[in-house]
Design an enzyme around this catalytic site. Structure first.
Site, mmCIF file in Angstrom:
data_model
loop_
_atom_site.group_PDB
_atom_site.id
_atom_site.type_symbol
_atom_site.label_atom_id
_atom_site.label_comp_id
_atom_site.label_asym_id
_atom_site.label_seq_id
_atom_site.Cartn_x
_atom_site.Cartn_y
_atom_site.Cartn_z
ATOM 1 C CB CYS A 85 -0.645 0.874 -0.787
ATOM 2 S SG CYS A 85 -1.649 -0.633 -0.890
ATOM 3 C CG HIS A 194 3.266 -0.310 -3.403
ATOM 4 N ND1 HIS A 194 3.580 -0.246 -2.066
ATOM 5 C CD2 HIS A 194 2.036 -0.862 -3.473
ATOM 6 C CE1 HIS A 194 2.580 -0.744 -1.354
ATOM 7 N NE2 HIS A 194 1.629 -1.126 -2.181
ATOM 8 C CD GLU A 196 6.632 1.580 -2.077
ATOM 9 O OE1 GLU A 196 5.984 0.749 -1.405
ATOM 10 O OE2 GLU A 196 6.087 2.439 -2.807
#
Length: 231
Positions: A85, A194, A196
């Site tokens: 991002c 994302h 993560e």
């Protein structure tokens, strides 16, 4: 393996990225944007957030942070680098990846669990996926529309450097549904979603098996570890 996560003023997802690194089985190393020291790490993650309040252009000021000179040198020497991002925006601003990110075509911030198709499994961050595998990764951005010149897009498509595409919905107007790209060498990858946020059961996207059970993002980090071990 030691994977560094760089914190910039305004980073929001640095701790999440460090947790993902640990979940994959590597040692997470906290790095600071104002230093000129990568602390001997084997790979790097530039996390999401709103570095420097997204002034000028998203990632533009952060790309000039002191540590970025080390990041550029390390990337050019083959170190795996992942930009997520805001980190993707930094990599384009620093010239490590082509193109750029602009305001979503609908003009609004968007948050959704996004389906992606894996287009390139030959990078340091995607070798654990299967070609054309569809995964679900959380997305949250206001300036995520990927743009580049027609010549650059033709080159990326021709060289197989589009790593991910949006499936079913293009959430921000990105050219050719592009969600992520890589450099020529395949060690630097940037994407808007994302990974993560999809590494631990109970905290990821919903799946048919259970709510919040999606862990497709973990493969990004295990892929990097595998690439380092094979080097």
């Amino acid at each position: 393996m030691r994977i560094g996560v760089i914190t910039f003023p305004g980073s929001l997802d640095d701790r999440d990225a460090r947790r993902a690194v640990r979940a994959a089985g590597a040692e997470d190393v906290a790095l600071w944007h104002g230093d000129h020291d990568l602390a001997g790490v084997d790979a790097l993650v530039l996390p999401g957030g709103f570095s420097y309040g997204d002034y000028l252009r998203c990632g533009a000021i952060a790309s000039l942070s002191p540590i970025m000179s080390e990041v550029v040198d390390a990337a050019n020497n083959g170190m795996p680098v992942l930009g997520i991002c805001n980190g993707f925006q930094m990599l384009t601003e620093a010239g490590l990846l082509p193109g750029g990110l602009i305001r979503n075509d609908h003009g609004a911030f968007i948050r959704r669990d996004q389906r992606l198709r894996v287009e390139n499994t030959g990078t340091a961050w995607t070798n654990g996926f299967e070609a054309e595998q569809e995964i679900v990764i959380p997305l949250k951005n206001g300036e995520g529309e990927y743009v580049a010149s027609a010549e650059t897009i033709e080159r990326l498509e021709g060289e197989g450097r589009v790593v991910f595409r949006y499936v079913a919905v293009n959430p921000n107007g990105s050219i050719n549904d592009i969600a992520g790209v890589t450099n020529e060498r395949g060690n630097v990858v940037g994407l808007m979603p994302h990974p993560e946020h999809a590494t631990e059961p109970g905290f990821g996207p919903d799946t048919t098996a259970a709510m919040r059970s999606g862990v497709d993002g973990l493969t990004f980090f295990t892929s990097a570890i595998a690439a380092l071990q094979a080097a």
